[in-house]
Design an enzyme around this catalytic site. Structure first.
Site, short mmCIF file in Angstrom:
data_model
loop_
_atom_site.label_atom_id
_atom_site.label_comp_id
_atom_site.label_asym_id
_atom_site.label_seq_id
_atom_site.Cartn_x
_atom_site.Cartn_y
_atom_site.Cartn_z
N PHE A 120 0.41 -1.05 -0.14
CA PHE A 120 -0.41 -0.26 -0.34
C PHE A 120 1.18 1.36 -0.10
O PHE A 120 0.75 1.99 0.68
CB PHE A 120 -0.71 0.14 1.44
CG PHE A 120 -2.36 0.84 1.01
CD1 PHE A 120 -2.85 0.80 -0.32
CD2 PHE A 120 -2.44 1.64 1.72
CE1 PHE A 120 -4.42 1.44 -0.40
CE2 PHE A 120 -3.58 2.82 1.83
CZ PHE A 120 -4.79 2.58 0.65
N LYS B 202 10.44 -5.20 -19.60
CA LYS B 202 9.42 -4.40 -20.52
C LYS B 202 9.72 -5.68 -22.40
O LYS B 202 8.67 -5.67 -22.16
CB LYS B 202 9.40 -3.22 -20.50
CG LYS B 202 8.85 -2.75 -19.35
CD LYS B 202 9.39 -1.06 -19.35
CE LYS B 202 8.94 0.12 -18.57
NZ LYS B 202 9.22 1.29 -17.77
#
Length: 354
Positions: free
Chosen positions: A10, A229
């Site tokens: 979080f 990526k």
């Protein structure tokens, strides 16, 4: 239709998604019949909280801002505090796990184990962590299929710019022969500044001051971020598994102002390009390296911290997609895209009686 969500991690990205869920609450309900309910948050630094009926997002964000600890959220009947991440995944009533922990991209952990656990307990996952998709795509994809759950990872390549879903949906029917792109905004920003007359070091320092580059910029400037990526694009779009560590990789740290100036004088530009090419036999070759391209190349005009990707398709020809490749709101939005997509699939399954 209610979708129960558990956050594993979080930090900035997770909180950005929580803010979007709150801000877009009415739109999500009216446009998609989606009613997200946050039932759990667990974070190594910020503690853990769970309530099967849901938590007040505004109150949750307020507590984190004030004290940095979700366990300072006011106690309510039925509330549980102190679970670790794996207990939260296993024991909460969440439909979707939002996996946004701080993860070592070299090993993909702890995100890979979190995702494995979620699938084992037949819970869907959305994540922005590159490691699991770059290093364990085949295994995790099979696990998701076996357990009939959804796995979304749109934000792993170009944040909120749909570099993965767009070609799969709107370019369906094409065979993608080659993908080349500017997949790292930090290096593109540095090269753009060098074109304006800055040295590499001056451009890097400016990138740091603006928050484009980390204090340790190695992953960006040496091409490692783009390499992961590139592996994701090969695994997902080309359908050919490739280990990120097997991709040839060279960064821009030895680029000089003179080299950049010489290119400009010859109507060319240096770009750190990820390139994936499908050969006639179906194999794939991939690389990440600085390439000299002509000024009329579609990627030459992409400046600053912007990302871009060019899909060479057999039917539609070249298709260029540009957009932000980073940012908390953009990355939070990429998770929201995946949650909406999960909800749509879930709704269709229920309509079909599946």
């Amino acid at each position: 239709m209610t979708t129960k969500i558990a956050f594993i991690g979080f930090g900035g990205v997770g909180q950005s998604l929580a803010e979007l869920l709150q801000r877009k609450k009415e739109q999500l309900k009216n446009s998609y019949e989606l009613e997200p309910v946050v039932v759990a948050v667990t974070d190594v630094m910020k503690g853990s909280i769970y309530h099967s009926e849901g938590l007040d997002i505004s109150k949750l964000l307020e507590v984190v801002k004030e004290t940095g600890n979700v366990e300072d959220y006011p106690q309510e009947p039925g509330m549980v505090k102190g679970w670790d991440s794996f207990t939260t995944i296993a024991n909460s009533n969440a439909d979707v796990i939002v996996e946004v922990t701080y993860t070592d991209v070299e090993t993909g952990q702890p995100a890979i184990d979190h995702i494995r656990t979620a699938f084992k307990y037949k819970k869907s996952v959305v994540t922005t962590n590159k490691g699991p998709v770059a290093l364990a795509y085949n295994e995790l994809n099979e696990l998701a299929k076996e357990n009939g759950v959804y796995w979304g990872f749109e934000g792993t390549v170009m944040s909120g710019t749909p570099a993965l879903r767009m070609p799969v949906t709107t370019l369906a029917g094409n065979e993608i022969k080659e993908i080349k792109g500017i997949l790292n905004g930090t290096t593109n920003y540095i090269l753009t500044e060098m074109e304006k007359g800055k040295t590499y070091q001056e451009a890097l320092e400016k990138a740091k001051s603006l928050g484009y580059a980390e204090a340790d910029p190695t992953s960006d400037v040496e091409g490692y971020d783009a390499r992961y990526k590139t592996a994701i694009l090969s695994n997902y779009l080309m359908g050919v598994p490739i280990d990120a560590h097997d991709i040839y990789c060279k960064g821009i740290s030895d680029m000089t102002m003179d080299t950049v100036k010489e290119a400009s004088a010859n109507n060319k530009k240096w770009k750190l390009l990820s390139r994936i090419t499908k050969e006639n036999d179906g194999t794939v070759t991939a690389s990440v390296k600085p390439e000299l391209i002509d000024n009329d190349d579609p990627l030459a005009g992409v400046s600053g911290a912007t990302n871009a990707i060019l899909y060479e398709c057999d039917l539609s020809g070249p298709i260029l997609l540009t957009g932000a490749g980073a940012g908390l709101v953009e990355t939070g939005y990429s998770l929201l895209i995946d949650i909406i997509h999960f909800h749509r699939q879930n709704a269709l399954t229920k309509i079909g009686g599946g």
